[in-house]
Design an enzyme around this catalytic site. Structure first.
Site, PDB file in Angstrom:
ATOM      1  N   ARG A  97     -58.220  53.344 -21.603  1.00  0.00           N
ATOM      2  CA  ARG A  97     -57.326  54.312 -22.214  1.00  0.00           C
ATOM      3  C   ARG A  97     -56.530  55.030 -21.134  1.00  0.00           C
ATOM      4  O   ARG A  97     -57.040  55.281 -20.025  1.00  0.00           O
ATOM      5  CB  ARG A  97     -58.172  55.323 -22.998  1.00  0.00           C
ATOM      6  CG  ARG A  97     -57.408  56.424 -23.718  1.00  0.00           C
ATOM      7  CD  ARG A  97     -56.638  55.898 -24.875  1.00  0.00           C
ATOM      8  NE  ARG A  97     -56.322  56.953 -25.856  1.00  0.00           N
ATOM      9  CZ  ARG A  97     -55.294  56.899 -26.663  1.00  0.00           C
ATOM     10  NH1 ARG A  97     -54.469  55.867 -26.623  1.00  0.00           N
ATOM     11  NH2 ARG A  97     -55.083  57.860 -27.549  1.00  0.00           N
ATOM     12  N   THR A 373     -49.618  50.169 -32.056  1.00  0.00           N
ATOM     13  CA  THR A 373     -50.771  49.595 -31.396  1.00  0.00           C
ATOM     14  C   THR A 373     -50.783  48.120 -31.748  1.00  0.00           C
ATOM     15  O   THR A 373     -50.148  47.710 -32.709  1.00  0.00           O
ATOM     16  CB  THR A 373     -52.031  50.316 -31.924  1.00  0.00           C
ATOM     17  OG1 THR A 373     -51.920  51.696 -31.574  1.00  0.00           O
ATOM     18  CG2 THR A 373     -53.313  49.749 -31.380  1.00  0.00           C
ATOM     19  N   ASN A 393     -48.709  53.938 -28.199  1.00  0.00           N
ATOM     20  CA  ASN A 393     -48.657  55.047 -29.144  1.00  0.00           C
ATOM     21  C   ASN A 393     -47.536  54.805 -30.141  1.00  0.00           C
ATOM     22  O   ASN A 393     -47.750  54.164 -31.154  1.00  0.00           O
ATOM     23  CB  ASN A 393     -48.530  56.406 -28.468  1.00  0.00           C
ATOM     24  CG  ASN A 393     -48.814  57.546 -29.444  1.00  0.00           C
ATOM     25  OD1 ASN A 393     -49.747  57.458 -30.236  1.00  0.00           O
ATOM     26  ND2 ASN A 393     -48.031  58.597 -29.399  1.00  0.00           N
ATOM     27  N   ASP A 414     -51.030  62.070 -28.171  1.00  0.00           N
ATOM     28  CA  ASP A 414     -52.337  61.991 -28.830  1.00  0.00           C
ATOM     29  C   ASP A 414     -53.253  63.150 -28.452  1.00  0.00           C
ATOM     30  O   ASP A 414     -54.312  63.325 -29.051  1.00  0.00           O
ATOM     31  CB  ASP A 414     -53.023  60.659 -28.507  1.00  0.00           C
ATOM     32  CG  ASP A 414     -52.599  59.566 -29.464  1.00  0.00           C
ATOM     33  OD1 ASP A 414     -51.855  59.867 -30.423  1.00  0.00           O
ATOM     34  OD2 ASP A 414     -53.005  58.405 -29.273  1.00  0.00           O
ATOM     35  N   SER A 443     -58.413  58.745 -29.560  1.00  0.00           N
ATOM     36  CA  SER A 443     -57.757  57.602 -30.198  1.00  0.00           C
ATOM     37  C   SER A 443     -58.462  57.251 -31.496  1.00  0.00           C
ATOM     38  O   SER A 443     -59.614  57.652 -31.725  1.00  0.00           O
ATOM     39  CB  SER A 443     -57.787  56.392 -29.264  1.00  0.00           C
ATOM     40  OG  SER A 443     -57.359  55.216 -29.929  1.00  0.00           O
ATOM     41  N   GLY A 465     -52.539  53.697 -36.049  1.00  0.00           N
ATOM     42  CA  GLY A 465     -52.913  55.084 -35.837  1.00  0.00           C
ATOM     43  C   GLY A 465     -54.186  55.459 -36.560  1.00  0.00           C
ATOM     44  O   GLY A 465     -55.190  54.734 -36.523  1.00  0.00           O
TER      45      GLY A 465
END
Length: 565
Positions: A97, A373, A393, A414, A443, A465
């Site tokens: 991440r 994503t 994102n 985020d 996330s 999302g």
């Protein structure tokens, strides 16, 4: 290098999602392993690696890197993600991440009035988190890959250098985003030639990206995170208001983490722990539903929908307490503990919808998490499996394109710009997800593996999302509880609820009129939405054969099953 003969052999074995028009359409079926992703050239790249003797990790990395070329709305070098891996008897997860730059501050997205300025965290250089994909994909291959890294990167190099055809989806996305893309000269030069969006059917090649990928294949992530490429990334980001530094890029490290593991409905599950909330949601909801006797309720009736919504309501309320594992306000082990599962079950009224404010006292404001994503699933012929999700994102991330690298993420959105309240577009999130330098943002990505003793194995995940865990769960329950064929499980309408806003979000054809009426009598509000998440799944059956399926709404995606070598 990948043999041209292998690519030719695979060309006739592809079933793209354009052919998946009904619940009766079977998923591709075969004996040599399976790959599914959002983009057909990338799926082919992964399958070519399997055909060349690579394992599931080799194929997953090759697919992810190909997505960075041919699926730039979400595939990337400039973002990050998560992987859940099962190799032999070992099950592990890799967190790559993005993290906040070292110069990030808690209030960096607030205006003089103390309110969030949404665009600052969504568009331009200030929205960019430190990318994790280059180091993460390399680390994944370094631990588990069978072929050389150069071989695994080769399909992406070939696609970048030789080019690919811009499909209708990519052309439409560029057109939809043209106003934001036009703000950045580097982006406009590639995607808006002569001021017009690149058209479907255009042959597009990126020789500069091919050179970067080739160097990456030879030298690993330092070819990207240090030297000229890193300097270019930082220069472009800072030119457009960013705070990224070459030190941030060089210092980034992926993290191996213990997976979230649990059992539900006769299957063993492994999913991603923090900083992803997806595994917590899947684990809590599936176990709550099992205790509620959900499987025994009429399949398309209001009772099933009601119980799922109430379970989701509780799990998303718990999500408020989560963030980077170093600062999260709740331990995932506690949220999945038998006592807490029992507590969540006991708080559900089987005949009445709860107001979300009864679950927690946070103001009921709408939320959003970027949806751009992309997920890929791979199982090789030896039963090794990878579920891997990467993200920028939003679509095209920050919309900032770096020549020879690609789009930079806007992952800083985020974080909770103002904890306890959503910004104009953000999910309701807590103090645990406040902006902090060097921290990972929360996330909803949900790469997940399931297996049972008869040899069946499933790799799944999706994009979308906050809808990723709910849509992934819908598909998995279709498979393991109701026994749907794989493509039918993917094609069916899905139920989504995320605590706030307090509504059931479904596609127009999800409920029979009497089901919707019964839900409304229970106190539920039903909102009709288009399908907002896409799920990709591969499965090994008990007889040792494989299936691959892609979401029918996935643009240009497809599942491919390999022949036995």
């Amino acid at each position: 290098m990948i043999r041209k003969a292998a690519l030719s052999l695979l060309a006739g074995l592809v079933l793209g999602t354009s052919a998946l028009q009904g619940l009766s359409t079977p998923a591709p079926h075969g004996t040599g392993g399976a790959v599914s992703s959002d983009d057909l050239p990338a799926t082919r790249a992964g399958l070519a690696i399997l055909a060349a003797g690579g394992n599931a990790v080799d194929a997953a990395v090759a697919t992810a890197l190909a997505l960075a070329v041919t699926f730039p709305e979400a595939g990337n070098l400039g973002g990050g993600g998560f992987a859940v891996v099962r190799m032999g008897g070992e099950v592990v997860t890799l967190d790559f991440r993005e993290v906040a730059p070292g110069a990030a501050t808690r209030d960096m997205y607030l205006g003089p009035d103390g309110e969030p300025i949404a665009e600052k965290s969504l568009v331009g250089g200030l929205a960019v988190g430190v990318p994790g994909s280059p180091a993460g994909l390399y680390e994944l291959h370094k631990r588990f890959g069978r072929l050389s890294f150069r071989q695994v990167v080769a399909p992406a190099v070939a696609l970048a250098r030789g080019g690919f055809v811009v499909d209708e989806n990519l052309a439409a996305q560029v057109t939809a985003e043209r106003e934001l893309l036009a703000r950045f000269p580097e982006t406009a030069a590639v995607w808006l030639p002569n001021g017009k969006p690149v058209a479907a059917g255009t042959w597009l090649a990126f020789p500069d990206l091919a050179a970067t990928l080739e160097a990456y294949g030879e030298r690993g992530p330092t070819a990207i995170t240090t030297g000229p490429v890193a300097e270019r990334v930082v220069a472009v980001a800072r030119r457009h208001g960013g705070i990224l530094t070459t030190g941030d890029l060089a210092a980034y490290r992926p993290e191996w983490r213990e997976p979230i593991r649990f059992s539900a409905f006769g299957w063993s599950w492994a999913s991603m722990d923090l900083p992803s909330s997806g595994g917590v949601i899947l684990g809590q909801v599936s176990q709550v539903l099992e205790k509620l006797g959900w499987a025994g309720e009429p399949r398309f009736g209001a009772r099933r929908v009601h119980l799922m919504v109430e379970a989701l309501r509780g799990a998303f309320a718990d999500r408020f307490r989560l963030g980077d594992p170093a600062v999260a306000e709740a331990a995932t082990a506690d949220l999945l503990a038998p006592d807490w599962i029992t507590t969540r079950v006991g708080r559900i009224d089987r005949g009445r919808a709860r107001d979300s404010r009864e679950v927690d006292a946070i103001p009921p404001r709408p939320g959003r998490e970027g949806t751009e994503t992309t997920h890929l699933s791979v199982i090789d012929r030896d039963g090794n499996a990878v579920a891997l999700t990467t993200t920028l994102n939003d679509i095209f991330g920050s919309r900032v394109w770096v020549p020879g690298f690609g789009f930079l993420n806007d992952e800083m959105d985020d974080f909770a710009a103002r904890p306890g309240r959503p910004n104009d577009f953000g999910l309701v999130q807590g103090e645990a997800n406040a902006v902090r330098p060097g921290r990972r943002m929360l996330s909803s990505m949900s790469p997940t593996l399931l297996w049972r003793e008869d040899g069946e194995l499933i790799a799944a995940g999706g994009r979308g999302g906050s809808r990723i865990p709910t849509h992934t769960l819908n598909v998995l329950l279709n498979l393991i509880v109701d026994g749907d064929p794989l493509q039918a499980a993917l094609d069916r309408p899905r139920v989504h609820h995320q605590w706030l806003p307090d509504e059931i979000q479904v596609e127009a054809d999800a409920f029979a009129p009497e089901t919707r009426e019964a839900l409304e009598k229970m106190g539920h509000r039903v909102a009709i939405k288009g399908r907002q998440a896409r799920v990709n799944v591969v499965r090994r059956l008990a007889d040792g054969t494989f299936e691959a399926g892609a979401d029918p709404k996935s643009p240009g995606g497809g599942g491919i099953v390999a022949p036995r070598r």
